[in-house]
Motif scaffolding. Structure first.
Motif, PDB file in Angstrom:
ATOM      1  N   ALA A  41       0.645  -1.511   0.195  1.00 26.48           N
ATOM      2  CA  ALA A  41      -0.086   0.192  -0.486  1.00 26.48           C
ATOM      3  C   ALA A  41       0.847   1.443   0.620  1.00 26.48           C
ATOM      4  O   ALA A  41       0.332   2.537  -0.377  1.00 26.48           O
ATOM      5  CB  ALA A  41      -0.729   0.059   1.640  1.00 26.48           C
ATOM      6  N   ASN A  42       2.269   1.570  -0.156  1.00 24.81           N
ATOM      7  CA  ASN A  42       3.363   2.129   0.562  1.00 24.81           C
ATOM      8  C   ASN A  42       2.181   3.265   1.335  1.00 24.81           C
ATOM      9  O   ASN A  42       2.502   4.518   1.121  1.00 24.81           O
ATOM     10  CB  ASN A  42       3.683   3.079  -0.978  1.00 24.81           C
ATOM     11  CG  ASN A  42       4.146   1.472  -1.600  1.00 24.81           C
ATOM     12  OD1 ASN A  42       4.998   1.569  -0.940  1.00 24.81           O
ATOM     13  ND2 ASN A  42       3.778   1.690  -3.106  1.00 24.81           N
ATOM     14  N   GLY A  43       1.772   3.282   2.592  1.00 25.96           N
ATOM     15  CA  GLY A  43       1.053   4.264   3.277  1.00 25.96           C
ATOM     16  C   GLY A  43       0.022   4.348   2.756  1.00 25.96           C
ATOM     17  O   GLY A  43      -1.146   5.251   3.357  1.00 25.96           O
ATOM     18  N   ASP A  44      -0.397   4.540   1.623  1.00 24.60           N
ATOM     19  CA  ASP A  44      -2.760   4.782   0.840  1.00 24.60           C
ATOM     20  C   ASP A  44      -3.313   3.367   1.363  1.00 24.60           C
ATOM     21  O   ASP A  44      -2.797   2.270   0.717  1.00 24.60           O
ATOM     22  CB  ASP A  44      -1.966   4.796  -0.353  1.00 24.60           C
ATOM     23  CG  ASP A  44      -3.452   5.183  -0.582  1.00 24.60           C
ATOM     24  OD1 ASP A  44      -4.158   5.053  -0.102  1.00 24.60           O
ATOM     25  OD2 ASP A  44      -3.921   5.124  -2.182  1.00 24.60           O
ATOM     26  N   TYR A  45      -4.435   2.978   2.105  1.00 24.84           N
ATOM     27  CA  TYR A  45      -4.567   2.198   2.930  1.00 24.84           C
ATOM     28  C   TYR A  45      -6.328   2.020   2.464  1.00 24.84           C
ATOM     29  O   TYR A  45      -6.838   2.081   2.649  1.00 24.84           O
ATOM     30  CB  TYR A  45      -4.893   2.364   4.292  1.00 24.84           C
ATOM     31  CG  TYR A  45      -3.992   1.475   4.722  1.00 24.84           C
ATOM     32  CD1 TYR A  45      -3.092   0.122   4.291  1.00 24.84           C
ATOM     33  CD2 TYR A  45      -2.463   2.594   5.456  1.00 24.84           C
ATOM     34  CE1 TYR A  45      -1.578  -0.614   4.879  1.00 24.84           C
ATOM     35  CE2 TYR A  45      -1.213   1.889   5.869  1.00 24.84           C
ATOM     36  CZ  TYR A  45      -1.052   1.037   5.725  1.00 24.84           C
ATOM     37  OH  TYR A  45       0.674   0.241   5.670  1.00 24.84           O
ATOM     38  N   ALA A  46      -6.136   3.409   1.111  1.00 21.02           N
ATOM     39  CA  ALA A  46      -7.366   3.460   0.502  1.00 21.02           C
ATOM     40  C   ALA A  46      -8.665   2.085   0.329  1.00 21.02           C
ATOM     41  O   ALA A  46      -9.837   1.805   0.822  1.00 21.02           O
ATOM     42  CB  ALA A  46      -7.248   4.570  -0.473  1.00 21.02           C
ATOM     43  N   PHE A  47      -7.489   1.178  -0.365  1.00 19.19           N
ATOM     44  CA  PHE A  47      -8.007   0.323  -0.498  1.00 19.19           C
ATOM     45  C   PHE A  47      -8.896  -0.885   0.703  1.00 19.19           C
ATOM     46  O   PHE A  47     -10.007  -1.894   0.893  1.00 19.19           O
ATOM     47  CB  PHE A  47      -7.155  -0.851  -1.680  1.00 19.19           C
ATOM     48  CG  PHE A  47      -7.572  -2.921  -2.054  1.00 19.19           C
ATOM     49  CD1 PHE A  47      -8.536  -3.350  -2.231  1.00 19.19           C
ATOM     50  CD2 PHE A  47      -7.282  -3.128  -0.206  1.00 19.19           C
ATOM     51  CE1 PHE A  47      -9.259  -4.058  -2.138  1.00 19.19           C
ATOM     52  CE2 PHE A  47      -7.177  -5.103  -0.737  1.00 19.19           C
ATOM     53  CZ  PHE A  47      -8.587  -5.490  -1.486  1.00 19.19           C
ATOM     54  N   HIS A  48      -8.136  -1.021   1.559  1.00 14.56           N
ATOM     55  CA  HIS A  48      -8.194  -1.565   2.611  1.00 14.56           C
ATOM     56  C   HIS A  48      -9.367  -1.180   3.950  1.00 14.56           C
ATOM     57  O   HIS A  48     -10.105  -1.754   4.243  1.00 14.56           O
ATOM     58  CB  HIS A  48      -6.510  -1.801   3.509  1.00 14.56           C
ATOM     59  CG  HIS A  48      -5.755  -2.428   3.150  1.00 14.56           C
ATOM     60  ND1 HIS A  48      -5.058  -1.759   2.698  1.00 14.56           N
ATOM     61  CD2 HIS A  48      -4.737  -3.517   3.212  1.00 14.56           C
ATOM     62  CE1 HIS A  48      -3.705  -1.876   2.268  1.00 14.56           C
ATOM     63  NE2 HIS A  48      -4.053  -3.144   3.015  1.00 14.56           N
ATOM     64  N   HIS A  49      -9.936   0.665   3.765  1.00 20.16           N
ATOM     65  CA  HIS A  49     -10.745   0.902   4.191  1.00 20.16           C
ATOM     66  C   HIS A  49     -12.054   0.221   3.058  1.00 20.16           C
ATOM     67  O   HIS A  49     -12.482   0.170   4.055  1.00 20.16           O
ATOM     68  CB  HIS A  49     -11.087   2.087   4.069  1.00 20.16           C
ATOM     69  CG  HIS A  49      -9.898   2.603   4.861  1.00 20.16           C
ATOM     70  ND1 HIS A  49      -8.923   4.621   5.180  1.00 20.16           N
ATOM     71  CD2 HIS A  49      -9.134   1.945   6.143  1.00 20.16           C
ATOM     72  CE1 HIS A  49      -8.551   4.106   5.638  1.00 20.16           C
ATOM     73  NE2 HIS A  49      -8.118   2.742   6.518  1.00 20.16           N
ATOM     74  N   ILE A  50     -11.596   0.520   1.557  1.00 15.94           N
ATOM     75  CA  ILE A  50     -13.212  -0.433   0.523  1.00 15.94           C
ATOM     76  C   ILE A  50     -13.411  -0.987   1.855  1.00 15.94           C
ATOM     77  O   ILE A  50     -14.708  -2.108   1.614  1.00 15.94           O
ATOM     78  CB  ILE A  50     -12.744   0.276  -0.327  1.00 15.94           C
ATOM     79  CG1 ILE A  50     -12.575   1.659  -1.250  1.00 15.94           C
ATOM     80  CG2 ILE A  50     -13.813  -0.591  -1.559  1.00 15.94           C
ATOM     81  CD1 ILE A  50     -11.743   1.487  -2.252  1.00 15.94           C
ATOM     82  N   LYS A  51     -12.248  -1.860   1.352  1.00 16.75           N
ATOM     83  CA  LYS A  51     -13.185  -3.230   1.812  1.00 16.75           C
ATOM     84  C   LYS A  51     -13.203  -3.903   2.914  1.00 16.75           C
ATOM     85  O   LYS A  51     -14.013  -4.414   3.023  1.00 16.75           O
ATOM     86  CB  LYS A  51     -11.740  -4.237   1.664  1.00 16.75           C
ATOM     87  CG  LYS A  51     -11.241  -5.887   2.268  1.00 16.75           C
ATOM     88  CD  LYS A  51     -12.066  -6.835   1.355  1.00 16.75           C
ATOM     89  CE  LYS A  51     -12.069  -7.957   1.290  1.00 16.75           C
ATOM     90  NZ  LYS A  51     -12.989  -8.697   2.129  1.00 16.75           N
ATOM     91  N   GLY A  52     -12.525  -2.515   3.694  1.00 18.26           N
ATOM     92  CA  GLY A  52     -13.404  -3.366   5.309  1.00 18.26           C
ATOM     93  C   GLY A  52     -14.572  -2.789   5.873  1.00 18.26           C
ATOM     94  O   GLY A  52     -15.459  -2.696   6.276  1.00 18.26           O
ATOM     95  N   ILE A  53     -14.556  -1.235   4.998  1.00 15.80           N
ATOM     96  CA  ILE A  53     -16.357  -1.352   5.147  1.00 15.80           C
ATOM     97  C   ILE A  53     -17.136  -2.112   4.996  1.00 15.80           C
ATOM     98  O   ILE A  53     -18.228  -2.336   5.353  1.00 15.80           O
ATOM     99  CB  ILE A  53     -16.658   0.486   4.627  1.00 15.80           C
ATOM    100  CG1 ILE A  53     -17.796   0.992   5.573  1.00 15.80           C
ATOM    101  CG2 ILE A  53     -16.420   0.201   3.476  1.00 15.80           C
ATOM    102  CD1 ILE A  53     -17.969   0.730   7.030  1.00 15.80           C
ATOM    103  N   ARG A  54     -16.849  -2.642   4.030  1.00 13.93           N
ATOM    104  CA  ARG A  54     -17.759  -3.389   3.260  1.00 13.93           C
ATOM    105  C   ARG A  54     -18.275  -5.130   3.456  1.00 13.93           C
ATOM    106  O   ARG A  54     -19.037  -5.683   4.052  1.00 13.93           O
ATOM    107  CB  ARG A  54     -17.323  -3.858   1.277  1.00 13.93           C
ATOM    108  CG  ARG A  54     -17.807  -2.857   0.692  1.00 13.93           C
ATOM    109  CD  ARG A  54     -17.403  -2.878  -0.379  1.00 13.93           C
ATOM    110  NE  ARG A  54     -17.609  -2.042  -1.656  1.00 13.93           N
ATOM    111  CZ  ARG A  54     -17.221  -0.816  -1.922  1.00 13.93           C
ATOM    112  NH1 ARG A  54     -16.019  -0.730  -1.047  1.00 13.93           N
ATOM    113  NH2 ARG A  54     -16.773  -0.285  -3.237  1.00 13.93           N
TER     114      ARG A  54
END
Length: 130
Positions: A41-54
């Motif tokens: 992620a190189n410090g960008d966790y946008a994908f993780h937040h998308i996956k997490g909220i789903r």
């Protein structure tokens, strides 16, 4: 009896989904590794937040359907939702660095969701005797 056990399993699945989703927010590297893939992620966790909220949404919805005793809706949701762990399993298995061990949680989730979903959807409504 089968319906009560199915409700319990569905509720535990819902709680598990909330846990998995929260882990993508609070420990994204661990969550990604547990999922079975590598993701820098190189410090960008946008994908993780998308996956997490789903995952959190799915878990809360499962628990809500159990608590409202919406047996048929819960059965349909679980059965239709098998598309998610099947897709996840195929994604994990498509990587050259993974194998059956990393795909196993997705395989187990597919089996549980499909079996419990079918049991709940096809169960006869329980009538209360006076």
């Amino acid at each position: 009896m089968t319906t009560k056990i199915s409700y319990a399993i569905a509720f535990l699945l819902g709680l598990g989904m909330v846990f998995l989703g929260a882990r993508f927010f609070f420990s994204p590297e661990v969550a990604t590794a547990a999922f079975g893939i590598r993701f820098n992620a190189n410090g960008d966790y946008a994908f993780h937040h998308i996956k997490g909220i789903r995952d959190i949404f799915s878990g809360i919805l499962l628990c809500a359907l159990v608590l409202m005793k919406e047996r048929r809706a819960l059965g349909v949701m679980l059965f239709v939702a098998t598309i998610i762990p099947v897709s996840d399993m195929l994604t994990v298995l498509s990587k050259s660095y993974t194998g059956l061990q990393q795909a196993m949680p997705h395989i187990v989730a597919t089996i549980i969701c499909s079996v419990v979903g079918i049991l709940l959807f096809t169960a006869k409504p329980q009538t209360k005797s006076l």
